[in-house]
Every structure is written in structure tokens, then in C-alpha cells.
Design a protein around this motif. Structure first.
Motif, PDB file in Angstrom:
ATOM      1  N   VAL A 127       4.638 -90.697   1.211  1.00 62.88           N
ATOM      2  CA  VAL A 127       4.080 -90.145   0.471  1.00 62.88           C
ATOM      3  C   VAL A 127       3.452 -90.908  -1.349  1.00 62.88           C
ATOM      4  O   VAL A 127       4.549 -90.591  -2.052  1.00 62.88           O
ATOM      5  CB  VAL A 127       3.161 -88.954   0.149  1.00 62.88           C
ATOM      6  N   PRO A 128       3.095 -91.973  -0.796  1.00 61.57           N
ATOM      7  CA  PRO A 128       3.146 -93.170  -2.589  1.00 61.57           C
ATOM      8  C   PRO A 128       2.774 -91.896  -3.938  1.00 61.57           C
ATOM      9  O   PRO A 128       1.748 -91.412  -3.591  1.00 61.57           O
ATOM     10  CB  PRO A 128       2.152 -93.691  -1.809  1.00 61.57           C
ATOM     11  N   PHE A 129       2.744 -92.220  -4.960  1.00 57.39           N
ATOM     12  CA  PHE A 129       2.913 -92.034  -5.792  1.00 57.39           C
ATOM     13  C   PHE A 129       2.578 -92.825  -7.159  1.00 57.39           C
ATOM     14  O   PHE A 129       3.413 -93.329  -6.621  1.00 57.39           O
ATOM     15  CB  PHE A 129       3.476 -90.646  -6.584  1.00 57.39           C
ATOM     16  N   ASP A 130       1.547 -92.460  -8.530  1.00 55.33           N
ATOM     17  CA  ASP A 130       2.232 -93.384  -9.435  1.00 55.33           C
ATOM     18  C   ASP A 130       3.207 -92.666 -10.277  1.00 55.33           C
ATOM     19  O   ASP A 130       2.687 -91.541 -10.854  1.00 55.33           O
ATOM     20  CB  ASP A 130       0.938 -93.430 -10.425  1.00 55.33           C
ATOM     21  N   GLY A 131       4.221 -92.883 -10.056  1.00 57.15           N
ATOM     22  CA  GLY A 131       5.511 -92.270 -10.961  1.00 57.15           C
ATOM     23  C   GLY A 131       5.770 -93.971 -11.728  1.00 57.15           C
ATOM     24  O   GLY A 131       6.066 -95.291 -11.109  1.00 57.15           O
ATOM     25  N   VAL A 132       7.582 -93.325 -12.060  1.00 61.18           N
ATOM     26  CA  VAL A 132       7.568 -94.404 -12.906  1.00 61.18           C
ATOM     27  C   VAL A 132       9.536 -94.577 -13.278  1.00 61.18           C
ATOM     28  O   VAL A 132       9.458 -93.039 -13.616  1.00 61.18           O
ATOM     29  CB  VAL A 132       7.297 -94.348 -14.717  1.00 61.18           C
ATOM     30  N   ALA A 133      10.067 -95.123 -13.322  1.00 61.48           N
ATOM     31  CA  ALA A 133      11.707 -94.718 -13.173  1.00 61.48           C
ATOM     32  C   ALA A 133      12.305 -95.539 -14.422  1.00 61.48           C
ATOM     33  O   ALA A 133      11.567 -96.919 -14.943  1.00 61.48           O
ATOM     34  CB  ALA A 133      12.603 -95.711 -11.918  1.00 61.48           C
ATOM     35  N   LEU A 134      13.262 -95.375 -15.424  1.00 64.60           N
ATOM     36  CA  LEU A 134      13.620 -96.160 -16.238  1.00 64.60           C
ATOM     37  C   LEU A 134      14.766 -97.023 -15.816  1.00 64.60           C
ATOM     38  O   LEU A 134      15.714 -96.593 -15.235  1.00 64.60           O
ATOM     39  CB  LEU A 134      14.531 -95.826 -17.408  1.00 64.60           C
ATOM     40  N   THR A 135      15.018 -98.376 -16.030  1.00 59.25           N
ATOM     41  CA  THR A 135      15.655 -99.253 -15.241  1.00 59.25           C
ATOM     42  C   THR A 135      15.794-100.292 -16.608  1.00 59.25           C
ATOM     43  O   THR A 135      15.439 -99.859 -17.981  1.00 59.25           O
ATOM     44  CB  THR A 135      15.234-100.337 -14.405  1.00 59.25           C
ATOM     45  N   LYS A 136      16.806-101.397 -16.416  1.00 62.54           N
ATOM     46  CA  LYS A 136      17.411-102.182 -17.635  1.00 62.54           C
ATOM     47  C   LYS A 136      15.954-102.902 -18.108  1.00 62.54           C
ATOM     48  O   LYS A 136      15.981-103.766 -19.274  1.00 62.54           O
ATOM     49  CB  LYS A 136      18.003-103.485 -17.571  1.00 62.54           C
ATOM     50  N   ASP A 137      14.736-102.954 -17.187  1.00 61.35           N
ATOM     51  CA  ASP A 137      14.311-103.647 -17.975  1.00 61.35           C
ATOM     52  C   ASP A 137      12.673-102.801 -18.581  1.00 61.35           C
ATOM     53  O   ASP A 137      11.834-103.265 -18.922  1.00 61.35           O
ATOM     54  CB  ASP A 137      13.145-104.508 -16.715  1.00 61.35           C
ATOM     55  N   GLY A 138      13.184-101.598 -18.793  1.00 63.35           N
ATOM     56  CA  GLY A 138      12.132 -99.804 -19.031  1.00 63.35           C
ATOM     57  C   GLY A 138      11.845 -99.222 -18.871  1.00 63.35           C
ATOM     58  O   GLY A 138      12.427 -99.044 -17.072  1.00 63.35           O
ATOM     59  N   TRP A 139      10.609 -98.996 -19.152  1.00 63.72           N
ATOM     60  CA  TRP A 139       9.766 -97.779 -17.766  1.00 63.72           C
ATOM     61  C   TRP A 139       8.925 -98.850 -16.855  1.00 63.72           C
ATOM     62  O   TRP A 139       8.319 -99.313 -16.466  1.00 63.72           O
ATOM     63  CB  TRP A 139       9.390 -96.610 -18.190  1.00 63.72           C
ATOM     64  N   VAL A 140       9.682 -98.936 -15.363  1.00 62.50           N
ATOM     65  CA  VAL A 140       8.940 -99.114 -14.344  1.00 62.50           C
ATOM     66  C   VAL A 140       8.149 -98.539 -13.480  1.00 62.50           C
ATOM     67  O   VAL A 140       8.648 -97.401 -12.808  1.00 62.50           O
ATOM     68  CB  VAL A 140       9.864 -99.773 -13.872  1.00 62.50           C
ATOM     69  N   PRO A 141       7.549 -99.144 -12.731  1.00 66.15           N
ATOM     70  CA  PRO A 141       6.551 -97.800 -11.788  1.00 66.15           C
ATOM     71  C   PRO A 141       7.907 -97.722 -10.263  1.00 66.15           C
ATOM     72  O   PRO A 141       8.619 -98.960 -10.299  1.00 66.15           O
ATOM     73  CB  PRO A 141       5.580 -99.082 -10.725  1.00 66.15           C
ATOM     74  N   VAL A 142       7.955 -96.712  -9.850  1.00 62.52           N
ATOM     75  CA  VAL A 142       9.080 -96.748  -9.026  1.00 62.52           C
ATOM     76  C   VAL A 142       8.667 -97.480  -7.825  1.00 62.52           C
ATOM     77  O   VAL A 142       7.626 -98.002  -7.718  1.00 62.52           O
ATOM     78  CB  VAL A 142       8.774 -95.464  -8.193  1.00 62.52           C
ATOM     79  N   SER A 143      10.307 -98.023  -6.641  1.00 58.33           N
ATOM     80  CA  SER A 143      10.072 -97.953  -6.102  1.00 58.33           C
ATOM     81  C   SER A 143       9.122 -97.989  -4.656  1.00 58.33           C
ATOM     82  O   SER A 143       9.565 -96.503  -4.800  1.00 58.33           O
ATOM     83  CB  SER A 143      11.421 -99.011  -5.822  1.00 58.33           C
ATOM     84  N   PRO A 144       9.091 -98.591  -3.525  1.00 63.13           N
ATOM     85  CA  PRO A 144       8.114 -97.740  -2.350  1.00 63.13           C
ATOM     86  C   PRO A 144       9.990 -97.257  -1.652  1.00 63.13           C
ATOM     87  O   PRO A 144      10.417 -97.741  -1.775  1.00 63.13           O
ATOM     88  CB  PRO A 144       8.151 -99.111  -1.293  1.00 63.13           C
TER      89      PRO A 144
END
Length: 375
Positions: A127-144
Motif C-alpha cells: 500500500v504505497p504511502f508518502d513516508g521518509v526514512a533517515l539514511t546517510k543522505d539525510g531524510w529521503v522518501p521510503v523505498s518501495p
């Protein structure tokens, strides 16, 4: 003083008798040492500073595996190199006479391949959604993400059990299952994210199956009286939703009540993550759930001194968990009891950083605090 007294009277919570009812809420503070998510000495300082005689602290969401991770720098406990750091945290709390539970989490679809070891995040359903995760590149959109195969689920339940055993071996007093805020357990419970048609989807009886198996895995290690569960009725974090939230969440509370758990930890829907969504909105979730759960209830989300005193006095909750105010007031229980002004929190330091805005907030000396309270 009669109102204040109840917030500061002893209460039995599962296997333990606490001397007051002001709880440190679990907060993702992103202070582990990288690589390896090693619990840092400053984390031990942070939790030690906020410990109090007979007080309860719940440690920030601890990921149970690499694919369970969502945020770079967040806590986890899945390899032996993390043991000593976690022991130091438990020891720091115990040195001041406190109790400490470790909150265990699987982020599910709220993640990114940089955090999951390169594999797609998992969920009950796609169920796609507009979320974010925190990675070495900062806050980025979640992966599928992808839907879990039914034969994979026991393996994740076993990861919860192993993490619970690690917490026990590291000297903790109990564990809390993170069933809130749109992470994996919550994704199974709510029908906005669970579209499965097998034994883990459809009617609520099936959607709580993963919760049931995870809770029973923790109980197998700890016993029910040293296990808590956190839920977030009508919460909005993580793009979560349900077609009938009242029916769903009351079923969850009734279902959990049968185990004799240490507590049920409830996030009020006026809060989303580290922000207040609805200023002035009264607490509603715990009042709604009180008839459905007979054990101790911890209320969390947007409380101040007055509202904490009131909700415990009213009997809608038995304890109150504080997050933001506890970040900047290491002696929060003392300050609340004596009505000492609170140090403002520093939002910029919530999500990662060093000691600044984390362990550099002074406690008030009891003698000074007493004078201030009298004045």
C-alpha cells in the motif's frame, strides 16, 4: 496537594512496584555509534540522568534486525557487539534505583534499502504511502516495499523473541512491543495497510494474529508481567488508517487484556511523532480504552503537569509518559512534584547530534528546588 499525591503514589506495574507514575517515554534520538548501531556512552548518560528511585524508563524503539531498521543512528539490538553498550544503559538506570524496559520495533514499510541491508522493506501488503526514512543522505522518501510471504512471518516473530532474550541478558527489567505509529505491528492491525486475504488479514481476529504471536514470543522470555505493549489509536504517523478505528482498537485492548500484561501504553491522537497536531485537544484515547483493559494504562502525548495530575486523578490512566519535556528536564519527576518551572526543550536536537541538547541539561539541586517550590 491531594490531586498531586496520586501522580506520586506507588503503583504496581506488572512485576514491579514503582514509587511514582511519571514515565520516560521512548524517543528515537539517533545517538548510536556508527557503523553497527552501538549504544553510545552518551546514551547511558542520558538515561542515567533521567532515572529516579522507583521510576520507569522505556528505551527508544530498538530494531530487532537489519531489515527492521528505519533511521540511521537509531537503536537496535541484533548482534553481540551491542551487548556492552546496552548493559551500560541498564546499569546507569539501576544505579539510581530506576526500572528500565526496552521497546522493540520492526519498522516494516517505513524504511529504505540503505537501512535494510539492500532488501526491499516489508509489510503485510503493498500500500504505497508518502513516508521518509533517515539514511546517510539525510531524510529521503521510503523505498518501495513488498508484501511478506506467510512463511516468512514466523522468522520475524523469532527475531522479536531473540531480541527480548538479549534485553534480558543485558540486565533490563522488561520489554515493550511497539505496536504503534504505523510500524510493522500496527501495519498488520489496521485495515488501511493490511489487505491480506490469508490467516493474517481480513477480519480483526486475523489482523491481530501477528500482534498475538509477537506478544507471546516476548512473554515466552519474560513472563507477561514484564511485557508491555504500545498502541496509537487513530494515530496519523506513517500513513496509517483504519475503516473503523474504534472497533479495531477496542478489540486490540480487550485482546491484550487476557494476558495480564505489565501495562498498555497509549499514544493520544493529538500527537504525531514529535509534534502536537491538535492544540488544546483533550486526551480521548485512554478514556475510551479504560473499560476494555483492566491492567495499568500509561497515557502519552502532549501532557503537562496539570493534565497529567488530572488524568491520573480521574482514573482514565494510571501513569503518564513524557517525551519532549523529559528531554530538557532530567529531573522531571522532581520538578513536576514541586511545581518547579521546566527548561524548554530544544527540537533541533531531537533527531541526532552530539551531547549538546541531549545530556547537557542541568538538574536542579533538591535544596534549590525546594526553595523555588516554596517561593
Amino acid at each position: 496537594m491531594s490531586n498531586l499525591a496520586k501522580l506520586f503514589t506507588p503503583i504496581k506495574v506488572g512485576a514491579y512496584t514503582l514509587s511514582h507514575r511519571v514515565v520516560l517515554a521512548p524517543m528515537t534520538r539517533l545517538r548510536t555509534i556508527q557503523p553497527g548501531d552501538i549504544p553510545s556512552p552518551m546514551m547511558a548518560d542520558f538515561y542515567g540522568q533521567r532515572a529516579s528511585q522507583g521510576g520507569l524508563e522505556i528505551i527508544e524503539g530498538v530494531s530487532i534486525s537489519i531489515p527492521a531498521r528505519s533511521y540511521l543512528g537509531a537503536a537496535s539490538f541484533y548482534h553481540d557487539g551491542q551487548v556492552e553498550g546496552w548493559k551500560a544503559i541498564a546499569d546507569a538506570v539501576h544505579a539510581k534505583g530506576g526500572r528500565v524496559f526496552m521497546q522493540l520495533i520492526h519498522g516494516g514499510r517505513q524504511s529504505h534499502i540503505d537501512m535494510t541491508g539492500g532488501v526491499a522493506p516489508v509489510a503485510p501488503s503493498v500500500v504505497p504511502f508518502d513516508g521518509v526514512a533517515l539514511t546517510k543522505d539525510g531524510w529521503v522518501p521510503v523505498s518501495p516495499h513488498r508484501a511478506l510471504e506467510i512463511e516468512e512471518i514466523p522468522g520475524i516473530v523469532e527475531e522479536f523473541r531473540v531480541a527480548a532474550q538479549r534485553a534480558l541478558d543485558a540486565g533490563f527489567d522488561g520489554v515493550e512491543l511497539h505496536g504503534a505509529n504505523g510500524y510493522l505491528v500496527d501495519q498488520f492491525i489496521q485495515d488501511g495497510t493490511n489487505k491480506r486475504t490469508d490467516a493474517y488479514g481480513g477480519p480483526i481476529e486475523n489482523r491481530v494474529r501477528f500482534l498475538k504471536e509477537a506478544v507471546e514470543a516476548l512473554i515466552s522470555v519474560w513472563g507477561a508481567d514484564r511485557v508491555g505493549v504500545r498502541i496509537s489509536p487513530s494515530g496519523e504517523w506513517g500513513g496509517i488508517s483504519d475503516s473503523d478505528p474504534e472497533a479495531t482498537i477496542s478489540y486490540v485492548a480487550q485482546f491484550l487484556d487476557q494476558y495480564g500484561l505489565a501495562y498498555l501504553h497509549v499514544i493520544e491522537p493529538r500527537i504525531k511523532g514529535d509534534s502536537t497536531l491538535h492544540e488544546g485537544h483533550p486526551p480521548v484515547a485512554v478514556k475510551f480504552l479504560r473499560p476494555h483493559f483492566s491492567g495499568p494504562i500509561i497515557a502519552a502525548g502532549g501532557f503537562d503537569r496539570e493534565s497529567a495530575i488530572h488524568i491520573v486523578e480521574a482514573g482514565d490512566a494510571d501513569l503518564v509518559a513524557f517525551g519532549r519535556h523529559f528531554t530538557s528536564n532530567p529531573d522531571l519527576p522532581y520538578r513536576l512534584k514541586h511545581n518547579v518551572p521546566l527548561t524548554p526543550y530544544v527540537r533541533d536536537a531531537f533527531w541526532g547530534g552530539n551531547e549538546k541538547g541531549y545530556t547537557d541539561f542541568p538538574a536542579i539541586e533538591p535544596a534549590t528546588a525546594g526553595l523555588a517550590a516554596t517561593a
